[in-house]
Design an enzyme around this catalytic site. Structure first.
Site, short mmCIF file in Angstrom:
data_model
loop_
_atom_site.label_atom_id
_atom_site.label_comp_id
_atom_site.label_asym_id
_atom_site.label_seq_id
_atom_site.Cartn_x
_atom_site.Cartn_y
_atom_site.Cartn_z
N THR A 121 0.83 -1.21 0.00
CA THR A 121 0.00 0.00 0.00
C THR A 121 0.86 1.25 0.00
OG1 THR A 121 -1.46 1.32 1.42
CG2 THR A 121 -0.15 -0.33 2.52
N TYR A 145 -1.41 -0.13 10.57
CA TYR A 145 -1.74 -0.79 9.31
C TYR A 145 -0.58 -0.64 8.32
CZ TYR A 145 -3.54 -1.41 4.62
OH TYR A 145 -3.66 -1.79 3.31
#
Ligand code: UDP
Length: 330
Positions: A121, A145
């Site tokens: 990501t 995350y």
């Protein structure tokens, strides 16, 4: 289905991007074998190959699945992906994402599966110093995350150096849209992503969309993001898989369009595509939001031949068709 087609293990194949990639894998001549614990995925999204319901932290289950299907590669999507939840429940994110990935890579080693395409990501970069963002931008994630995904990238690199693992980390920008045939789409619970929320407001299923800050240093004061269609992401995974199978060197690729849109531009595009007005409400900024995140997509273009085919309006049109189909089913 012939037995001669190579199997690919798809962790998280019941999720949003994993399921779209399974469809693309079949079209490319592979057999996608989904492994998913269905904690957040959808059983009815697994339409293009077998489903093995198991957790990636379960080494014995991985042994059984790998011995049975003998995959040539792993496409690793399985992860928890809510930024806010990762801040309040970091243990959950490190156990599921990091420890789960270690369990998966150890099983891959036991079974001689030497190719991994990993769902990474742009959140691994943290707030970028410059935009557009290229792959050599320093990675300083600001939430668990993003940190969990960066740790997995590091694990892949270390496994490559020590054990010869071949890997590609695909750093997505903002995934959006739905399968153009509306067979699958986006279905998060709770939904936190901009485009589905704006569609709900257009449909009258929410009273308004909250614009989370309008005082950013951008053209209209709202945040800029690089929205990339999920079918384009699926295509990029197939390309990365072929790249590894052709002995491509391990590396990370940004997956974005290279073009950013503000929140207000997204809302205006939804109004155009749906023909409905979208009520808006101004709300405070979300902590940690960067004013602008736009990919430099040139590496994926030159090495993988990847060029996104869908624009913002295509993404909204396909997401809207999927949304209406869900409503019709209810
Ligand atoms: N956003 C917004 N209202 C919402 C949800 C999101 O204005 O209800 C904005 C958010 O601040 C960000 C952009 O929309 O600038 C995309 O947010 P999303 O959560 O979809 O993805 P992110 O970029 O955070 O991964």
């Amino acid at each position: 289905m012939g037995n001669d087609k190579p199997a690919v293990l798809v962790t998280g194949g019941a999720g949003y991007i994993g399921s779209h990639t399974c469809k693309a894998l079949v079209a490319a001549g592979f057999v996608p074998v989904t492994i998913d614990n269905l904690s957040r995925g959808h059983r009815d999204f697994v339409k293009w190959g077998p489903l093995e319901q198991a957790d990636i932290g379960d080494g014995a289950a991985l042994d059984r699945v790998m011995a049975q299907h003998r995959p040539v590669a792993i496409l690793h999507f399985a992860a928890l992906t809510y930024v806010g939840e990762s801040v309040t429940e970091p243990a959950l994110y490190y156990r599921n994402n990091v420890a789960g990935s270690l369990s998966l890579l150890e099983a891959a080693r036991r079974h001689g599966v030497g190719n991994v395409v990993f769902s990474s990501t742009c959140a691994t970069y943290g707030p970028p110093e410059r935009s557009p963002i290229a792959e050599d931008t320093p990675q300083h994630p600001i939430h668990p995350y993003g940190a969990s995904k960066l740790m997995i990238e590091r694990m892949l690199a270390d496994f490559a150096a020590a054990y010869g693992l071949r890997w590609a980390a695909l750093r997505y920008f903002n995934a959006c849209g739905a399968d153009p045939d509306a067979e699958i789409g986006e279905a998060h619970d709770p939904e936190t992503h901009l485009i589905p929320l704006v569609l709900m407001a257009a449909a009258g299923d929410r009273p308004h969309i909250d614009i989370l800050g309008d005082d950013y240093p951008t053209s209209d004061g709202t945040c800029i993001r690089d929205y990339i269609h999920v079918t384009d992401l699926a295509d990029a995974h197939v390309r990365a898989l072929r790249y590894l199978l052709a002995d491509g060197a391990p590396r990370a690729f940004n997956l974005g369009t290279g073009t950013g849109h503000t929140v207000r531009e997204v809302i205006a595009a939804v109004e155009r595509v749906t023909g409905r007005p979208v009520p808006v409400r101004l709300s405070p900024p979300r902590p940690g939001d960067s004013p602008s995140l736009v990919a430099d997509p040139s590496l994926a273009a030159s090495v993988l031949g990847f060029r996104p085919r869908f624009g913002l309006e295509d993404s909204i049109r396909t997401a809207w068709a999927w949304y209406l189909k869900q409503g019709a089913r209810m």
